[in-house]
Each structure stands twice: as C-alpha cells, then as structure tokens.
Design an enzyme around this catalytic site. Structure first.
Site, PDB file in Angstrom:
ATOM      1  N   PRO A 147       0.777  -1.249   0.000  1.00 61.66           N
ATOM      2  CA  PRO A 147       0.000   0.000   0.000  1.00 61.66           C
ATOM      3  C   PRO A 147       0.814   1.309   0.000  1.00 61.66           C
ATOM      4  O   PRO A 147       0.810   2.072   0.964  1.00 61.66           O
ATOM      5  CB  PRO A 147      -0.841  -0.130   1.267  1.00 61.66           C
ATOM      6  CG  PRO A 147       0.008  -0.948   2.189  1.00 61.66           C
ATOM      7  CD  PRO A 147       0.721  -1.916   1.301  1.00 61.66           C
ATOM      8  N   CYS A 148       1.439   1.584  -1.126  1.00 62.70           N
ATOM      9  CA  CYS A 148       2.199   2.829  -1.253  1.00 62.70           C
ATOM     10  C   CYS A 148       1.287   4.056  -1.221  1.00 62.70           C
ATOM     11  O   CYS A 148       1.755   5.166  -0.956  1.00 62.70           O
ATOM     12  CB  CYS A 148       3.051   2.801  -2.513  1.00 62.70           C
ATOM     13  SG  CYS A 148       2.161   2.388  -4.017  1.00 62.70           S
TER      14      CYS A 148
END
Length: 181
Positions: A147-148
């Site tokens: 989850p950047c």
C-alpha cells in the site's frame, strides 16, 4: 501475504490480465504462482516497471489468467467493496534490497492510516533517506496490496501516486470510511 525466492525457469512468462476497479484499470501479473504486478493502467512509469520485471525475472509477457490472478481479482474486489483490509496473495518483490526493505515496511502500515515519507524512513532505520524512500515507493509495482498509497507528504499533502493523486485520494477515502464503521 508472503514473499518467496525467485526461481526462474527457461522461457518463463509473466501472465498478465487487466482488471477494472472503481478507480481505474489495473494490470495484474503472475509468475510461477506469485503476483509480481498490480499496477494502474494509466501509470506514466509503465515502461520502467515492465522493463525492470522483464530483466529481473528474465521473463516475457503473455495475456491470460491463473489461479493467483483470479484470487487477486477476488481480493481486490473485496477491498473496493469494503470487505477486505488485508491481502494474502503470494508475491515476488522485484527490486533492489533497499526497495524490498521499503516495500516490506509499506505492508506494515495499517489499513486506513497514513505515514509520511520521513516517518517511513525512520521506521526502516534510515531517517535521512527520505528521498530514497520516496523513490522506492514510486518504484513499487504492486499497488494497493503493497500500500504505497498510504504514504503522504510531511505536511499531510497527497503527493504523487502511480494511478494519479485522485486515485490515491479515493483509496484513502475508501479506507477511512470503512475504518469508521
């Protein structure tokens, strides 16, 4: 979710398939039973990611599907429906050791929360590596699952994202709304 060592076989192919979401189209890619690509179709850095995957995995691309792609589609759909906050897809990280360190730490950011690039740099024990952390974040080929989108600027600004800042905002809004329930 776990990562595993890469075992390349001669004439390997990354199986890819497009998957539509409420925020746009993702390209999903799988090699040898592990996800190696989950990236936005509108991504401007597509050539960089494709070239890196081909080089590091020594594999070409072919359209198709697989059990891992189908499971990824199911879990992504559950995420967008607000029914999933974590993923358990086997993945291949295809970056440098530093990038892998950053991507592993991204997976420790809780659903519905954000951290700054500086905070992420401190979490990996390299507080002065903010710019390098941002570059590693930008090179992440497995959006949403790694989850950047949960990494923001130091003053809360929504900085760049592979699918666009509007997609980043939509993902964060989705997670915040589901987390409230």
């Amino acid at each position: 979710m776990f990562t595993a060592a890469i075992m390349i076989t001669e004439n390997s192919f990354i199986t890819i398939k497009r998957h539509d979401t409420p925020c746009g189209t993702l390209t999903l890619g799988e090699l040898d039973g592990r996800l190696c690509l989950c990236d936005w179709q509108a991504e401007k850095r597509r050539e960089f990611i494709v070239r890196r995957l081909k080089e590091r995995l020594q594999a070409g691309f072919r359209d198709g599907t697989s059990p891992i792609i189908e499971e990824t589609e199911r879990q992504i759909d559950e995420y967008f429906a607000g029914k999933r906050s974590t993923f358990d897809i086997p993945i291949i990280h295809t970056g440098t050791e530093f990038q892998k360190l950053v991507w592993t730490e991204l997976m420790n950011i809780p659903y519905g929360t954000t951290v700054s690039y500086g905070c992420l740099a401190r979490r990996i024990g390299m507080p002065t590596a903010v710019r390098a952390v941002a570059n590693a974040n930008r090179a992440n080929p497995i959006s949403i699952i790694v989850p950047c989108h949960r990494v923001i600027g130091s003053h809360g600004a929504l900085t760049g994202y592979g699918g666009g800042v509007n997609v980043k905002a939509a993902l964060l809004k989705l997670e915040a709304e589901i987390k409230k329930k």
